[in-house]
Design a protein around this motif. Structure first.
Motif, PDB file in Angstrom:
ATOM      1  N   GLN A  72       0.829  -1.200   0.000  1.00 45.20           N
ATOM      2  CA  GLN A  72       0.000   0.000   0.000  1.00 45.20           C
ATOM      3  C   GLN A  72       0.870   1.260   0.000  1.00 45.20           C
ATOM      4  N   GLU A  73       1.920   1.247   0.797  1.00 44.57           N
ATOM      5  CA  GLU A  73       2.823   2.396   0.854  1.00 44.57           C
ATOM      6  C   GLU A  73       3.499   2.623  -0.497  1.00 44.57           C
ATOM      7  N   SER A  74       4.028   1.542  -1.079  1.00 49.62           N
ATOM      8  CA  SER A  74       4.725   1.654  -2.355  1.00 49.62           C
ATOM      9  C   SER A  74       3.793   2.114  -3.464  1.00 49.62           C
ATOM     10  N   LEU A  75       2.619   1.515  -3.545  1.00 51.46           N
ATOM     11  CA  LEU A  75       1.667   1.867  -4.601  1.00 51.46           C
ATOM     12  C   LEU A  75       1.185   3.311  -4.478  1.00 51.46           C
ATOM     13  N   ALA A  76       0.985   3.756  -3.244  1.00 51.85           N
ATOM     14  CA  ALA A  76       0.529   5.129  -3.022  1.00 51.85           C
ATOM     15  C   ALA A  76       1.591   6.134  -3.474  1.00 51.85           C
ATOM     16  N   LEU A  77       2.843   5.887  -3.104  1.00 49.34           N
ATOM     17  CA  LEU A  77       3.929   6.790  -3.495  1.00 49.34           C
ATOM     18  C   LEU A  77       4.121   6.804  -5.012  1.00 49.34           C
ATOM     19  N   LEU A  78       4.042   5.638  -5.644  1.00 47.37           N
ATOM     20  CA  LEU A  78       4.193   5.574  -7.097  1.00 47.37           C
ATOM     21  C   LEU A  78       3.060   6.316  -7.803  1.00 47.37           C
ATOM     22  N   GLU A  79       1.868   6.264  -7.215  1.00 50.79           N
ATOM     23  CA  GLU A  79       0.730   6.983  -7.815  1.00 50.79           C
ATOM     24  C   GLU A  79       0.928   8.500  -7.693  1.00 50.79           C
ATOM     25  N   VAL A  80       1.478   8.955  -6.565  1.00 52.58           N
ATOM     26  CA  VAL A  80       1.785  10.382  -6.412  1.00 52.58           C
ATOM     27  C   VAL A  80       2.796  10.803  -7.475  1.00 52.58           C
ATOM     28  N   ALA A  81       3.845   9.986  -7.632  1.00 50.48           N
ATOM     29  CA  ALA A  81       4.880  10.300  -8.623  1.00 50.48           C
ATOM     30  C   ALA A  81       4.290  10.374 -10.034  1.00 50.48           C
ATOM     31  N   LYS A  82       3.353   9.471 -10.309  1.00 49.52           N
ATOM     32  CA  LYS A  82       2.719   9.449 -11.628  1.00 49.52           C
ATOM     33  C   LYS A  82       1.853  10.687 -11.848  1.00 49.52           C
ATOM     34  N   ARG A  83       1.038  11.023 -10.855  1.00 49.93           N
ATOM     35  CA  ARG A  83       0.124  12.151 -11.010  1.00 49.93           C
ATOM     36  C   ARG A  83       0.854  13.482 -11.087  1.00 49.93           C
ATOM     37  N   GLU A  84       1.939  13.593 -10.355  1.00 49.64           N
ATOM     38  CA  GLU A  84       2.671  14.870 -10.300  1.00 49.64           C
ATOM     39  C   GLU A  84       3.874  14.900 -11.243  1.00 49.64           C
ATOM     40  N   SER A  85       3.956  13.900 -12.142  1.00 51.92           N
ATOM     41  CA  SER A  85       5.051  13.821 -13.129  1.00 51.92           C
ATOM     42  C   SER A  85       6.419  13.882 -12.462  1.00 51.92           C
ATOM     43  N   LEU A  86       6.603  13.013 -11.459  1.00 54.72           N
ATOM     44  CA  LEU A  86       7.844  13.002 -10.681  1.00 54.72           C
ATOM     45  C   LEU A  86       8.738  11.808 -11.026  1.00 54.72           C
ATOM     46  N   GLU A  87       8.369  11.060 -12.074  1.00 53.81           N
ATOM     47  CA  GLU A  87       9.193   9.915 -12.449  1.00 53.81           C
ATOM     48  C   GLU A  87      10.584  10.381 -12.882  1.00 53.81           C
ATOM     49  N   PRO A  88      11.629   9.587 -12.583  1.00 55.74           N
ATOM     50  CA  PRO A  88      12.994   9.986 -12.955  1.00 55.74           C
ATOM     51  C   PRO A  88      13.185   9.951 -14.467  1.00 55.74           C
ATOM     52  N   ASN A  89      14.095  10.793 -14.959  1.00 53.31           N
ATOM     53  CA  ASN A  89      14.402  10.753 -16.387  1.00 53.31           C
ATOM     54  C   ASN A  89      15.456   9.679 -16.662  1.00 53.31           C
ATOM     55  N   GLU A  90      15.714   9.431 -17.922  1.00 54.44           N
ATOM     56  CA  GLU A  90      16.622   8.348 -18.320  1.00 54.44           C
ATOM     57  C   GLU A  90      18.040   8.569 -17.771  1.00 54.44           C
ATOM     58  N   GLU A  91      18.467   9.814 -17.732  1.00 52.85           N
ATOM     59  CA  GLU A  91      19.812  10.128 -17.233  1.00 52.85           C
ATOM     60  C   GLU A  91      19.945   9.756 -15.753  1.00 52.85           C
ATOM     61  N   GLU A  92      18.910  10.064 -14.960  1.00 53.94           N
ATOM     62  CA  GLU A  92      18.929   9.730 -13.531  1.00 53.94           C
ATOM     63  C   GLU A  92      18.926   8.219 -13.323  1.00 53.94           C
ATOM     64  N   ILE A  93      18.131   7.530 -14.133  1.00 51.62           N
ATOM     65  CA  ILE A  93      18.057   6.069 -14.011  1.00 51.62           C
ATOM     66  C   ILE A  93      19.400   5.437 -14.354  1.00 51.62           C
ATOM     67  N   GLU A  94      20.006   5.891 -15.445  1.00 55.59           N
ATOM     68  CA  GLU A  94      21.288   5.325 -15.871  1.00 55.59           C
ATOM     69  C   GLU A  94      22.382   5.579 -14.837  1.00 55.59           C
ATOM     70  N   ALA A  95      22.378   6.755 -14.232  1.00 51.89           N
ATOM     71  CA  ALA A  95      23.396   7.081 -13.210  1.00 51.89           C
ATOM     72  C   ALA A  95      23.261   6.163 -12.005  1.00 51.89           C
ATOM     73  N   GLU A  96      21.999   5.954 -11.577  1.00 48.85           N
ATOM     74  CA  GLU A  96      21.777   5.072 -10.433  1.00 48.85           C
ATOM     75  C   GLU A  96      22.079   3.621 -10.794  1.00 48.85           C
ATOM     76  N   MET A  97      21.744   3.221 -12.010  1.00 49.01           N
ATOM     77  CA  MET A  97      22.043   1.872 -12.480  1.00 49.01           C
ATOM     78  C   MET A  97      23.540   1.613 -12.432  1.00 49.01           C
ATOM     79  N   LYS A  98      24.308   2.560 -12.897  1.00 45.20           N
ATOM     80  CA  LYS A  98      25.760   2.413 -12.911  1.00 45.20           C
ATOM     81  C   LYS A  98      26.303   2.235 -11.506  1.00 45.20           C
ATOM     82  N   SER A  99      25.785   3.031 -10.567  1.00 39.95           N
ATOM     83  CA  SER A  99      26.247   2.957  -9.182  1.00 39.95           C
ATOM     84  C   SER A  99      25.912   1.603  -8.564  1.00 39.95           C
ATOM     85  N   VAL A 100      24.679   1.150  -8.776  1.00 36.05           N
ATOM     86  CA  VAL A 100      24.244  -0.123  -8.193  1.00 36.05           C
ATOM     87  C   VAL A 100      24.984  -1.295  -8.827  1.00 36.05           C
ATOM     88  N   MET A 101      25.187  -1.244 -10.132  1.00 35.95           N
ATOM     89  CA  MET A 101      25.878  -2.334 -10.825  1.00 35.95           C
ATOM     90  C   MET A 101      27.323  -2.456 -10.371  1.00 35.95           C
TER      91      MET A 101
END
Length: 470
Positions: A367-396
């Motif tokens: 419920q917590e995860s779904l609620a936060l993801l819905e807020v991000a969706k409604r308010e256009s807060l999803e990360p851009n490709e550059e942010e995702i790639e940077a975090e991917m590189k760090s985690v990998m």
């Protein structure tokens, strides 16, 4: 094919499916032909078995059962495609399979009921301008002194003592064994796990079951003594809980700690710093950052709790089961890190019970995860490709040498960044009142403190006996 939809609780879609008569006959004939080609019957070449012999040998019910299984599978697949249903997980057959077998006749229409899980609809309610309270965690300078004292104790030199009895703060080398106080004769056997030889016992209150340390204080090297203790009612070992036990203790050696001075030399030995001032400054910074982070964690937890309270989310069983898998996997990994035998707990008898016990936690997390993801969706807060790639590189880089699913990792990172952005947005829009630590959930804090004290004061003698091998 006729399909009727119905919205069900727990994010399910109910389906009433009617299979045309022509299809029920085609599938039945297809199954008969397949069996005729594959089955071996003495006296007939493979693929040349007469139809009436085949039906006689296999039985009409078996052939109908195979045909029915294929009819259900294929019609459900087509119904989901036909109705453009975003199904997740496997379907659930609502009709009785026995009833379907009874009513199924090739060449006649067949109707059945099923349901499929679908992504949940998240209704957020009034999520802007949340009003929450969170505890302000303050930095306590005493923490630095406590840490330095622990480091001092860890680097202490043990010096033999012969001219005085045991006192608090000493290290006593003892042999001990416990017996139930009320036991007599043959019953007065040593209790398994309550004995040790040449065990270095730290003479500090709360290190062992209450009464044992106090009984050893005052003993002289070479002296033996009987010390009676009362194990607490909530002691982890059931056979000892609430029982009176008499320990036979022999003091073999006595040592006292010679503590180093808190000077620059100590700082060099205990850390990467050259001076005591640098070490203190580093510890102070760490504890301040920790206090700030704990305060921020409390704010975020309060925001998520408030968000879920105003939201309506009914996660499907498929998602709940997936979350339960994650929780149990994480639990097993943590247990392994502590050296616990996972196989002893995670077995076919315990896992169903563990899943049931973890179910409320799984639903809450979903419920917590779904609620936060819905807020991000409604308010256009999803990360851009550059942010995702940077975090991917760090985690990998952190996962270097380990196996992982790249697409699942990307999905996890994207969701994680979305939730972080949503939390920042919620906090920016919310009214947050900071209150003194311990004021929001005093009963919970007291329970935690009492549990901690009980654990500290009732350290299992069996566990402590491991020290004799060191």
């Amino acid at each position: 094919m006729k399909v009727t939809q119905e919205k069900l609780p727990a994010s399910q879609i109910g389906l009433e499916i009617e299979i045309p008569a022509e299809t029920t006959k085609q599938v039945y004939e297809k199954i008969v032909q397949k069996l005729a080609r594959s089955i071996r019957i003495p006296g007939f070449r493979q693929g040349k078995v007469p139809r009436h012999i085949l039906l006689q040998r296999l039985g009409a019910q078996r052939i109908k059962a195979e045909a029915l299984e294929e009819l259900i599978q294929e019609s459900l697949k087509k119904a989901i495609e036909q109705e453009s249903i975003d199904a997740i997980g496997n379907y659930q057959l609502k009709s009785s399979i026995d009833d379907l077998l009874e009513t199924y006749e090739p060449g006649k229409a067949l109707a059945f009921s099923a349901s499929v899980d679908v992504p949940p609809v998240v209704e957020l309610g009034e999520y802007q301008g949340l009003q929450v309270k969170a505890e302000q965690i303050e930095y306590d300078p005493a923490q630095v002194d406590e840490t330095l004292e622990k480091q001092r104790q860890a680097q202490a030199t043990l010096v033999p003592v012969e001219d005085r009895p045991v006192q608090m703060g000493d290290i006593a080398v003892v042999d001990y064994e416990g017996r139930f106080t009320e036991a007599e004769g043959d019953e007065a056997e040593v209790i398994e796990g309550t004995q040790a030889t040449d065990f270095q016992m730290e003479i500090e209150a709360g290190k062992f079951v209450e009464g044992l340390i106090e009984g050893i204080v005052g003993m002289n090297p070479g002296e033996s003594k009987e010390v009676e203790v009362q194990f607490p009612e909530d002691y982890p070992r059931e056979d000892l809980a609430g029982k009176a036990v008499t320990f036979s203790v022999t003091l073999k050696e006595l040592k006292e700690k010679e503590l180093p001075e808190l000077d620059d030399e100590f700082a060099e030995d205990a850390s990467e710093f050259e001076t005591m001032a640098e070490l203190r400054e580093s510890l102070e910074s760490q504890y301040k950052e920790r206090a700030e982070q704990e305060t921020q964690d409390g704010i975020e937890a309060a925001l998520v709790e408030a968000l879920v309270e105003v939201a309506t989310i009914d996660p499907p069983e498929t998602n709940i089961e997936q979350e339960l898998d994650t929780i149990l996997t994480q639990t097993a990994m943590q247990m392994q890190q502590y050296g616990i035998d996972v196989s002893a707990l995670f077995n076919k008898d315990n896992i169903p019970q563990m899943r049931e016990q973890s179910r409320p936690e799984a639903i809450q997390k979903l419920q917590e995860s779904l609620a936060l993801l819905e807020v991000a969706k409604r308010e256009s807060l999803e990360p851009n490709e550059e942010e995702i790639e940077a975090e991917m590189k760090s985690v990998m880089e952190e996962l270097s040498g380990q196996k992982y699913d790249l697409e699942r990792l990307r999905s996890y990172i994207t969701d994680d960044l979305s939730k972080k952005n949503a939390l920042e947005w919620l906090q920016d829009k919310a009214t947050v009142e900071l209150v003194p630590a311990g004021t929001l959930n005093p009963e919970e804090d007291e329970e935690t403190d009492s549990t901690s004290d009980a654990t500290s004061n009732a350290i299992d003698v069996e566990a402590e006996a491991v020290g004799e091998e060191e």
